[in-house]
Design a protein around this motif. Structure first.
Motif, PDB file in Angstrom:
ATOM      1  N   LEU A   1       0.006   8.618  -3.728  1.00  0.00           N
ATOM      2  CA  LEU A   1      -1.315   9.099  -3.344  1.00  0.00           C
ATOM      3  C   LEU A   1      -1.996   9.851  -4.479  1.00  0.00           C
ATOM      4  O   LEU A   1      -3.200   9.994  -4.484  1.00  0.00           O
ATOM      5  CB  LEU A   1      -1.206   9.992  -2.105  1.00  0.00           C
ATOM      6  CG  LEU A   1      -0.754   9.286  -0.833  1.00  0.00           C
ATOM      7  CD1 LEU A   1      -0.604  10.297   0.293  1.00  0.00           C
ATOM      8  CD2 LEU A   1      -1.733   8.202  -0.450  1.00  0.00           C
ATOM      9  N   SER A   2      -1.218  10.305  -5.445  1.00  0.00           N
ATOM     10  CA  SER A   2      -1.784  11.057  -6.565  1.00  0.00           C
ATOM     11  C   SER A   2      -2.179  10.158  -7.732  1.00  0.00           C
ATOM     12  O   SER A   2      -2.499  10.652  -8.804  1.00  0.00           O
ATOM     13  CB  SER A   2      -0.779  12.096  -7.046  1.00  0.00           C
ATOM     14  OG  SER A   2       0.392  11.449  -7.526  1.00  0.00           O
TER      15      SER A   2
ATOM     16  N   PRO B   1      -6.046   4.772   7.689  1.00  0.00           N
ATOM     17  CA  PRO B   1      -6.469   6.183   7.733  1.00  0.00           C
ATOM     18  C   PRO B   1      -7.036   6.704   6.416  1.00  0.00           C
ATOM     19  O   PRO B   1      -8.023   7.449   6.411  1.00  0.00           O
ATOM     20  CB  PRO B   1      -5.183   6.924   8.104  1.00  0.00           C
ATOM     21  CG  PRO B   1      -4.334   5.926   8.781  1.00  0.00           C
ATOM     22  CD  PRO B   1      -4.680   4.600   8.181  1.00  0.00           C
ATOM     23  N   GLU B   2      -6.441   6.306   5.284  1.00  0.00           N
ATOM     24  CA  GLU B   2      -6.955   6.801   4.001  1.00  0.00           C
ATOM     25  C   GLU B   2      -8.335   6.229   3.682  1.00  0.00           C
ATOM     26  O   GLU B   2      -9.164   6.893   3.064  1.00  0.00           O
ATOM     27  CB  GLU B   2      -5.966   6.539   2.859  1.00  0.00           C
ATOM     28  CG  GLU B   2      -5.634   5.090   2.609  1.00  0.00           C
ATOM     29  CD  GLU B   2      -4.442   4.573   3.388  1.00  0.00           C
ATOM     30  OE1 GLU B   2      -3.926   3.511   2.990  1.00  0.00           O
ATOM     31  OE2 GLU B   2      -4.038   5.186   4.389  1.00  0.00           O
ATOM     32  N   LEU B   3      -8.624   5.012   4.134  1.00  0.00           N
ATOM     33  CA  LEU B   3      -9.952   4.438   3.923  1.00  0.00           C
ATOM     34  C   LEU B   3     -10.970   5.095   4.851  1.00  0.00           C
ATOM     35  O   LEU B   3     -12.108   5.349   4.451  1.00  0.00           O
ATOM     36  CB  LEU B   3      -9.927   2.925   4.142  1.00  0.00           C
ATOM     37  CG  LEU B   3     -11.231   2.182   3.885  1.00  0.00           C
ATOM     38  CD1 LEU B   3     -11.767   2.462   2.482  1.00  0.00           C
ATOM     39  CD2 LEU B   3     -11.058   0.704   4.105  1.00  0.00           C
ATOM     40  N   GLN B   4     -10.582   5.405   6.068  1.00  0.00           N
ATOM     41  CA  GLN B   4     -11.477   6.130   6.976  1.00  0.00           C
ATOM     42  C   GLN B   4     -11.842   7.485   6.385  1.00  0.00           C
ATOM     43  O   GLN B   4     -13.014   7.886   6.395  1.00  0.00           O
ATOM     44  CB  GLN B   4     -10.825   6.323   8.338  1.00  0.00           C
ATOM     45  CG  GLN B   4     -10.694   5.059   9.133  1.00  0.00           C
ATOM     46  CD  GLN B   4     -10.072   5.305  10.490  1.00  0.00           C
ATOM     47  OE1 GLN B   4      -9.974   6.431  10.945  1.00  0.00           O
ATOM     48  NE2 GLN B   4      -9.664   4.235  11.146  1.00  0.00           N
ATOM     49  N   LEU B   5     -10.862   8.177   5.827  1.00  0.00           N
ATOM     50  CA  LEU B   5     -11.112   9.471   5.199  1.00  0.00           C
ATOM     51  C   LEU B   5     -12.052   9.331   4.005  1.00  0.00           C
ATOM     52  O   LEU B   5     -12.972  10.130   3.825  1.00  0.00           O
ATOM     53  CB  LEU B   5      -9.786  10.098   4.771  1.00  0.00           C
ATOM     54  CG  LEU B   5      -9.859  11.460   4.104  1.00  0.00           C
ATOM     55  CD1 LEU B   5     -10.481  12.485   5.042  1.00  0.00           C
ATOM     56  CD2 LEU B   5      -8.475  11.902   3.673  1.00  0.00           C
ATOM     57  N   MET B   6     -11.835   8.286   3.196  1.00  0.00           N
ATOM     58  CA  MET B   6     -12.702   8.042   2.046  1.00  0.00           C
ATOM     59  C   MET B   6     -14.140   7.779   2.482  1.00  0.00           C
ATOM     60  O   MET B   6     -15.077   8.304   1.897  1.00  0.00           O
ATOM     61  CB  MET B   6     -12.181   6.854   1.225  1.00  0.00           C
ATOM     62  CG  MET B   6     -12.841   6.707  -0.120  1.00  0.00           C
ATOM     63  SD  MET B   6     -14.160   5.478  -0.426  1.00  0.00           S
ATOM     64  CE  MET B   6     -13.957   4.182   0.689  1.00  0.00           C
TER      65      MET B   6
ATOM     66  N   SER C   1     -14.452   6.600  10.491  1.00  0.00           N
ATOM     67  CA  SER C   1     -13.553   7.076  11.540  1.00  0.00           C
ATOM     68  C   SER C   1     -14.253   7.130  12.893  1.00  0.00           C
ATOM     69  O   SER C   1     -15.473   7.230  12.977  1.00  0.00           O
ATOM     70  CB  SER C   1     -13.018   8.463  11.191  1.00  0.00           C
ATOM     71  OG  SER C   1     -14.028   9.421  11.311  1.00  0.00           O
TER      72      SER C   1
ATOM     73  N   ASP D   1     -15.757  11.041   3.595  1.00  0.00           N
ATOM     74  CA  ASP D   1     -16.079  11.847   2.418  1.00  0.00           C
ATOM     75  C   ASP D   1     -17.294  11.283   1.684  1.00  0.00           C
ATOM     76  O   ASP D   1     -18.151  12.033   1.216  1.00  0.00           O
ATOM     77  CB  ASP D   1     -14.890  11.920   1.465  1.00  0.00           C
ATOM     78  CG  ASP D   1     -13.759  12.779   1.979  1.00  0.00           C
ATOM     79  OD1 ASP D   1     -13.987  13.548   2.946  1.00  0.00           O
ATOM     80  OD2 ASP D   1     -12.647  12.685   1.430  1.00  0.00           O
TER      81      ASP D   1
ATOM     82  N   ARG E   1       0.837  -1.197   0.000  1.00  0.00           N
ATOM     83  CA  ARG E   1       0.000   0.000   0.000  1.00  0.00           C
ATOM     84  C   ARG E   1       0.869   1.242   0.000  1.00  0.00           C
ATOM     85  O   ARG E   1       0.577   2.218  -0.663  1.00  0.00           O
ATOM     86  CB  ARG E   1      -0.931   0.001   1.208  1.00  0.00           C
ATOM     87  CG  ARG E   1      -1.897   1.174   1.197  1.00  0.00           C
ATOM     88  CD  ARG E   1      -2.763   1.198   2.427  1.00  0.00           C
ATOM     89  NE  ARG E   1      -1.995   1.798   3.511  1.00  0.00           N
ATOM     90  CZ  ARG E   1      -2.069   1.465   4.779  1.00  0.00           C
ATOM     91  NH1 ARG E   1      -2.860   0.511   5.165  1.00  0.00           N
ATOM     92  NH2 ARG E   1      -1.339   2.060   5.691  1.00  0.00           N
TER      93      ARG E   1
END
Length: 75
Positions: A10-11, A45-50, A34, A53, A5
């Motif tokens: 990230l871009s 963390p990136e999945l929680q943010l997704m 989250s 959103d 991962r």
């Protein structure tokens, strides 16, 4: 898995399209959202943010579907 991962930028552009019913969305949100949103917060963390959103977008389209409703749905 974390090493792999971490190798992706990230871009990295992508389109992620899926179809889900509200009961399944509630389950995914509870397990992957989250802790600040009231969910269990066990995802990366990136999945929680997704997920946060995503729920914000759904709520903007359908104001009656919000975090409180998703947390109340039994699944």
């Amino acid at each position: 898995k974390d090493v792999k991962r971490g190798l992706y930028m990230l871009s990295l552009p992508m389109t992620f399209t899926f179809k889900i019913n509200i009961t399944e969305l509630a389950h995914v949100y509870k397990e992957r959202g989250s802790k600040e949103g009231g969910a269990h917060g066990t995802a990366a963390p990136e999945l929680q943010l997704m997920m946060e959103d995503l729920v914000s977008q759904v709520e903007s389209w359908y104001p009656q579907i919000n975090r409180e409703l998703l947390l109340k749905i039994v699944n």
